[in-house]
Design an enzyme around this catalytic site. Structure first.
Site, PDB file in Angstrom:
ATOM      1  N   SER A  32     -10.633  -0.634   3.055  1.00 24.94           N
ATOM      2  CA  SER A  32      -9.888  -0.723   4.324  1.00 24.94           C
ATOM      3  C   SER A  32      -9.439   0.670   4.735  1.00 24.94           C
ATOM      4  O   SER A  32      -8.797   1.366   3.954  1.00 24.94           O
ATOM      5  CB  SER A  32      -8.637  -1.590   4.159  1.00 24.94           C
ATOM      6  OG  SER A  32      -8.977  -2.882   3.757  1.00 24.94           O
ATOM      7  N   ARG A  77       0.834  -1.221   0.000  1.00 28.85           N
ATOM      8  CA  ARG A  77       0.000   0.000   0.000  1.00 28.85           C
ATOM      9  C   ARG A  77       0.868   1.270   0.000  1.00 28.85           C
ATOM     10  O   ARG A  77       0.522   2.271   0.615  1.00 28.85           O
ATOM     11  CB  ARG A  77      -0.948   0.031   1.200  1.00 28.85           C
ATOM     12  CG  ARG A  77      -1.937  -1.123   1.268  1.00 28.85           C
ATOM     13  CD  ARG A  77      -2.907  -1.101   0.095  1.00 28.85           C
ATOM     14  NE  ARG A  77      -4.020  -2.013   0.286  1.00 28.85           N
ATOM     15  CZ  ARG A  77      -4.035  -3.283  -0.120  1.00 28.85           C
ATOM     16  NH1 ARG A  77      -2.996  -3.797  -0.761  1.00 28.85           N
ATOM     17  NH2 ARG A  77      -5.106  -4.032   0.066  1.00 28.85           N
ATOM     18  N   GLU A 134      -4.772   3.942   5.980  1.00 23.96           N
ATOM     19  CA  GLU A 134      -4.445   3.690   4.575  1.00 23.96           C
ATOM     20  C   GLU A 134      -5.033   4.784   3.685  1.00 23.96           C
ATOM     21  O   GLU A 134      -4.472   5.185   2.674  1.00 23.96           O
ATOM     22  CB  GLU A 134      -5.000   2.321   4.158  1.00 23.96           C
ATOM     23  CG  GLU A 134      -4.616   1.909   2.759  1.00 23.96           C
ATOM     24  CD  GLU A 134      -5.673   1.051   2.089  1.00 23.96           C
ATOM     25  OE1 GLU A 134      -6.614   1.614   1.497  1.00 23.96           O
ATOM     26  OE2 GLU A 134      -5.554  -0.193   2.151  1.00 23.96           O
TER      27      GLU A 134
HETATM   28  P1  FAD Z   1      -8.740   8.615  -5.427  1.00 23.42           P
HETATM   29  O1  FAD Z   1      -9.419   8.282  -4.137  1.00 23.42           O
HETATM   30  O2  FAD Z   1      -9.388   9.542  -6.346  1.00 23.42           O
HETATM   31  O3  FAD Z   1      -7.284   9.140  -5.070  1.00 23.42           O
HETATM   32  C1  FAD Z   1      -6.437   8.444  -4.178  1.00 23.42           C
HETATM   33  C2  FAD Z   1      -5.099   9.185  -4.102  1.00 23.42           C
HETATM   34  O4  FAD Z   1      -4.436   9.113  -5.348  1.00 23.42           O
HETATM   35  C3  FAD Z   1      -5.253  10.682  -3.808  1.00 23.42           C
HETATM   36  O5  FAD Z   1      -4.162  11.077  -3.004  1.00 23.42           O
HETATM   37  C4  FAD Z   1      -5.188  11.323  -5.180  1.00 23.42           C
HETATM   38  O6  FAD Z   1      -4.727  12.667  -5.126  1.00 23.42           O
HETATM   39  C5  FAD Z   1      -4.198  10.419  -5.881  1.00 23.42           C
HETATM   40  N1  FAD Z   1      -4.417  10.330  -7.336  1.00 23.42           N
HETATM   41  C6  FAD Z   1      -5.534   9.894  -7.953  1.00 23.42           C
HETATM   42  N2  FAD Z   1      -5.366   9.889  -9.284  1.00 23.42           N
HETATM   43  C7  FAD Z   1      -4.116  10.345  -9.499  1.00 23.42           C
HETATM   44  C8  FAD Z   1      -3.347  10.596 -10.683  1.00 23.42           C
HETATM   45  N3  FAD Z   1      -3.826  10.357 -11.911  1.00 23.42           N
HETATM   46  N4  FAD Z   1      -2.093  11.079 -10.539  1.00 23.42           N
HETATM   47  C9  FAD Z   1      -1.585  11.338  -9.313  1.00 23.42           C
HETATM   48  N5  FAD Z   1      -2.259  11.128  -8.171  1.00 23.42           N
HETATM   49  C10 FAD Z   1      -3.503  10.629  -8.260  1.00 23.42           C
HETATM   50  N6  FAD Z   1      -7.602  -0.811  -2.488  1.00 23.42           N
HETATM   51  C11 FAD Z   1      -6.782  -1.879  -2.598  1.00 23.42           C
HETATM   52  O7  FAD Z   1      -5.568  -1.732  -2.770  1.00 23.42           O
HETATM   53  N7  FAD Z   1      -7.279  -3.150  -2.527  1.00 23.42           N
HETATM   54  C12 FAD Z   1      -8.579  -3.416  -2.341  1.00 23.42           C
HETATM   55  O8  FAD Z   1      -8.978  -4.562  -2.289  1.00 23.42           O
HETATM   56  C13 FAD Z   1      -9.468  -2.304  -2.217  1.00 23.42           C
HETATM   57  N8  FAD Z   1     -10.790  -2.506  -2.008  1.00 23.42           N
HETATM   58  C14 FAD Z   1     -11.632  -1.431  -1.885  1.00 23.42           C
HETATM   59  C15 FAD Z   1     -13.000  -1.680  -1.683  1.00 23.42           C
HETATM   60  C16 FAD Z   1     -13.882  -0.619  -1.580  1.00 23.42           C
HETATM   61  C17 FAD Z   1     -15.347  -0.911  -1.365  1.00 23.42           C
HETATM   62  C18 FAD Z   1     -13.408   0.712  -1.683  1.00 23.42           C
HETATM   63  C19 FAD Z   1     -14.365   1.862  -1.608  1.00 23.42           C
HETATM   64  C20 FAD Z   1     -12.052   0.964  -1.861  1.00 23.42           C
HETATM   65  C21 FAD Z   1     -11.148  -0.110  -1.964  1.00 23.42           C
HETATM   66  N9  FAD Z   1      -9.768   0.079  -2.154  1.00 23.42           N
HETATM   67  C22 FAD Z   1      -8.921  -0.992  -2.298  1.00 23.42           C
HETATM   68  C23 FAD Z   1      -9.202   1.452  -2.179  1.00 23.42           C
HETATM   69  C24 FAD Z   1      -9.300   2.139  -3.571  1.00 23.42           C
HETATM   70  O9  FAD Z   1     -10.226   1.503  -4.387  1.00 23.42           O
HETATM   71  C25 FAD Z   1      -7.943   2.178  -4.280  1.00 23.42           C
HETATM   72  O10 FAD Z   1      -6.973   2.811  -3.480  1.00 23.42           O
HETATM   73  C26 FAD Z   1      -8.025   2.892  -5.628  1.00 23.42           C
HETATM   74  O11 FAD Z   1      -6.837   2.710  -6.345  1.00 23.42           O
HETATM   75  C27 FAD Z   1      -8.302   4.393  -5.490  1.00 23.42           C
HETATM   76  O12 FAD Z   1      -8.554   4.907  -6.790  1.00 23.42           O
HETATM   77  P2  FAD Z   1      -9.304   6.281  -7.002  1.00 23.42           P
HETATM   78  O13 FAD Z   1      -9.225   6.601  -8.447  1.00 23.42           O
HETATM   79  O14 FAD Z   1     -10.641   6.232  -6.402  1.00 23.42           O
HETATM   80  O15 FAD Z   1      -8.344   7.255  -6.178  1.00 23.42           O
HETATM   81  N1  EPU Z   2     -11.008 -10.386  10.206  1.00 22.40           N
HETATM   82  C1  EPU Z   2     -11.691 -10.413  11.406  1.00 22.40           C
HETATM   83  N2  EPU Z   2     -12.688  -9.507  11.606  1.00 22.40           N
HETATM   84  C2  EPU Z   2     -13.018  -8.582  10.685  1.00 22.40           C
HETATM   85  C3  EPU Z   2     -12.314  -8.525   9.460  1.00 22.40           C
HETATM   86  C4  EPU Z   2     -11.299  -9.445   9.240  1.00 22.40           C
HETATM   87  O1  EPU Z   2     -11.400 -11.244  12.268  1.00 22.40           O
HETATM   88  O2  EPU Z   2     -13.937  -7.811  10.937  1.00 22.40           O
HETATM   89  C5  EPU Z   2      -9.970 -11.404   9.947  1.00 22.40           C
HETATM   90  C6  EPU Z   2     -10.483 -12.426   8.919  1.00 22.40           C
HETATM   91  O3  EPU Z   2     -11.183 -13.452   9.534  1.00 22.40           O
HETATM   92  C7  EPU Z   2      -9.196 -12.919   8.292  1.00 22.40           C
HETATM   93  C8  EPU Z   2      -8.293 -11.690   8.352  1.00 22.40           C
HETATM   94  O4  EPU Z   2      -8.858 -10.808   9.324  1.00 22.40           O
HETATM   95  O5  EPU Z   2      -8.603 -13.919   9.099  1.00 22.40           O
HETATM   96  C9  EPU Z   2      -8.143 -10.993   7.001  1.00 22.40           C
HETATM   97  O6  EPU Z   2      -9.425 -10.563   6.538  1.00 22.40           O
HETATM   98  P1  EPU Z   2      -9.771 -10.364   4.983  1.00 22.40           P
HETATM   99  O7  EPU Z   2      -9.358 -11.580   4.221  1.00 22.40           O
HETATM  100  O8  EPU Z   2     -11.168  -9.902   4.895  1.00 22.40           O
HETATM  101  O9  EPU Z   2      -8.772  -9.253   4.484  1.00 22.40           O
HETATM  102  P2  EPU Z   2      -8.200  -7.940   5.166  1.00 22.40           P
HETATM  103  O10 EPU Z   2      -6.825  -8.229   5.663  1.00 22.40           O
HETATM  104  O11 EPU Z   2      -9.160  -7.396   6.148  1.00 22.40           O
HETATM  105  C10 EPU Z   2      -7.008  -7.128   2.999  1.00 22.40           C
HETATM  106  C11 EPU Z   2      -6.875  -5.838   2.261  1.00 22.40           C
HETATM  107  C12 EPU Z   2      -8.091  -5.627   1.362  1.00 22.40           C
HETATM  108  C13 EPU Z   2      -8.145  -6.770   0.356  1.00 22.40           C
HETATM  109  C14 EPU Z   2      -8.261  -8.097   1.131  1.00 22.40           C
HETATM  110  C15 EPU Z   2      -8.171  -9.297   0.213  1.00 22.40           C
HETATM  111  C16 EPU Z   2      -5.503  -4.319   3.538  1.00 22.40           C
HETATM  112  C17 EPU Z   2      -5.451  -3.127   4.409  1.00 22.40           C
HETATM  113  N3  EPU Z   2      -6.716  -4.741   3.172  1.00 22.40           N
HETATM  114  O12 EPU Z   2      -8.118  -6.983   3.891  1.00 22.40           O
HETATM  115  O13 EPU Z   2      -7.916  -4.395   0.656  1.00 22.40           O
HETATM  116  O14 EPU Z   2      -9.238  -6.631  -0.512  1.00 22.40           O
HETATM  117  O15 EPU Z   2      -7.162  -8.192   2.081  1.00 22.40           O
HETATM  118  O16 EPU Z   2      -6.881  -9.425  -0.285  1.00 22.40           O
HETATM  119  O17 EPU Z   2      -4.458  -4.875   3.206  1.00 22.40           O
HETATM  120  C18 EPU Z   2      -8.339  -2.049   0.711  1.00 22.40           C
HETATM  121  O18 EPU Z   2      -7.120  -1.884   0.668  1.00 22.40           O
HETATM  122  O19 EPU Z   2      -9.145  -1.096   0.730  1.00 22.40           O
HETATM  123  C19 EPU Z   2      -8.879  -3.410   0.766  1.00 22.40           C
HETATM  124  C20 EPU Z   2     -10.179  -3.665   0.859  1.00 22.40           C
END
Ligand code: FAD
Ligand code: EPU
Length: 340
Positions: A240, A167, A336
């Site tokens: 997250s 991240r 994050e």
């Molecule tokens: P924004 O929120 O618009 O911007 C994020 C940052 O990047 C800001 O600082 C912005 O200034 C900068 N930025 C944006 N575009 C540019 C550009 N073109 N050039 C320079 N800087 C820029 N993330 C994960 O890694 N894994 C996950 O599994 C994951 N699951 C998610 C689930 C949900 C339901 C949600 C809501 C979010 C999740 N995220 C996850 C976080 C998010 O989706 C990612 O970080 C995504 O890449 C953000 O993209 P965005 O375009 O919305 O960025």
């Molecule tokens: N867990 C709990 N309670 C909760 C949530 C999770 O006990 O309320 C435990 C689960 O049981 C499991 C462990 O935590 O043992 C991990 O949970 P999960 O697999 O749901 O993933 P996570 O670690 O919570 C991370 C990323 C996610 C990504 C998933 C799948 C980060 C900060 N988050 O979540 O990314 O989608 O793994 O790879 O690394 C994001 O970055 O926004 C994001 C959603």
């Protein structure tokens, strides 16, 4: 660019997935690099604070933005074959990330199927090296093009220059606010090593009665994600809110005596990553709600806006979570989400 294209006092409610109701003093959208160059040269841009916005899915606005917000709408995806099975796929920064995943699946190109359904745009994907289900973009990243804010010059960054970590990247650290990412190139392959080892992917494939291939893995990931992550269209959130913390193995072993099922993912001989969601849940905060700011009921790592929460209320809730986890486990959680 016509300076009239810079709007004043634009609400950002529809531009952030937390649904926080704040205004930007100035706001402009660009779908051409020439337009972006013109905005950069304008007095409004040069004399104000600046923020580049993609899908707004990893951002928390805690106040009105007293500066200019640029919303990226650059579009286009293309591919070039680089060897028998490998392709370099380039996507403009304003492409929706999941649309790129769908493009890859349609073209039978493997490498990003485990990253299905991550919200946001391609341009933000290198910012925090998006990751899920055992894959991070650094695994298939080739290079990116970005415009330097100070000079308007376009520079190509290699993978090494992006300094990707969990991240993390150069753009979240030393390069913060200095570059506008325009295009990202990934190496995808028709002969790709599938990754089903993480989490519940194999169980989900079995439930679907589906063989492991790019399309089915994508669907399995979509099913798993949909079962626990809130849809921002229904409940405001930014995924997250915290990173999963790394602690020493000694600290982990001590905690494990009391918390027998504490998750641990070894990183090296000294350190282990544990699950922030688990820690927050064990603090009794899963489902906790104060006014319209809450800890999600299904995934404690996700903070949510039940409707009218302000960015400040969400931020204060995140401070409470950090305090409780520190008190109970001696672990300091790191946010994050980008706090503005
Ligand atoms: P924004 O929120 O618009 O911007 C994020 C940052 O990047 C800001 O600082 C912005 O200034 C900068 N930025 C944006 N575009 C540019 C550009 N073109 N050039 C320079 N800087 C820029 N993330 C994960 O890694 N894994 C996950 O599994 C994951 N699951 C998610 C689930 C949900 C339901 C949600 C809501 C979010 C999740 N995220 C996850 C976080 C998010 O989706 C990612 O970080 C995504 O890449 C953000 O993209 P965005 O375009 O919305 O960025
Ligand atoms: N867990 C709990 N309670 C909760 C949530 C999770 O006990 O309320 C435990 C689960 O049981 C499991 C462990 O935590 O043992 C991990 O949970 P999960 O697999 O749901 O993933 P996570 O670690 O919570 C991370 C990323 C996610 C990504 C998933 C799948 C980060 C900060 N988050 O979540 O990314 O989608 O793994 O790879 O690394 C994001 O970055 O926004 C994001 C959603």
């Amino acid at each position: 660019m016509n300076v009239n294209a810079i709007i004043q006092n634009q609400s950002l409610k529809a531009y952030n997935t937390f649904g926080i109701d704040v205004n930007a003093r100035y706001f402009a959208e660009f779908n051409k690099i020439e337009t972006l160059s013109e905005v950069l040269a304008s007095a409004t841009f040069q004399q104000n604070k600046q923020l580049i916005l993609g899908g707004g899915s990893n951002i928390l606005f805690t106040k009105n933005f007293d500066g200019i917000v640029l919303h990226n709408l650059l579009k286009g995806i293309s591919k070039v074959q680089v060897s028998e099975h490998d392709y370099h796929v380039s996507a403009a920064a304003g492409e929706v990330w999941h649309d790129l995943v769908l493009y890859a699946i349609t073209n039978n190109l493997g490498g990003i199927e485990n990253l299905s359904l991550i919200p946001g745009y391609v341009g933000a994907s290198p910012m925090q090296n998006i990751g899920a289900y055992g894959v991070e973009i650094k695994d298939i990243f080739v290079s990116l093009k970005a415009m330097e804010v100070a000079t308007g010059l376009i520079k190509t960054f290699t993978k090494e220059e992006c300094a990707f970590g969990y991240r993390e990247s150069f753009f979240k650290r030393a390069g913060k606010g200095k570059y506008i990412i325009l295009e990202v190139t990934f190496q995808l392959s028709t002969k790709h090593q599938l990754n089903t080892s993480y989490g519940a992917i194999e169980q989900e494939l079995a439930k679907m009665n589906a063989e492991p291939n790019i399309k089915n893995i994508s669907q399995a990931v979509i099913n798993i994600r949909s079962s626990k992550l809130p849809n921002p269209k229904e409940l405001g959130n930014a995924g997250s809110f915290f990173k999963n913390p790394t602690i020493t193995i000694a600290h982990y072993e001590t905690l494990k005596k009391q918390y027998l099922d504490l998750p641990g993912y070894p990183i090296n001989a000294q350190n282990i990553k544990t699950a922030a969601g688990y820690l927050i849940e064990k603090c009794g905060l899963k489902g906790f709600r104060k006014e319209d700011a809450g800890v999600h009921q299904m995934q404690a790592l996700v903070l949510v806006n039940y409707g009218k929460a302000s960015g400040h209320q969400i931020f204060d809730l995140s401070s409470l979570v950090i305090e409780k986890v520190k008190e109970n486990f001696g672990i300091e959680l790191e946010r994050e989400v980008n706090i503005i």
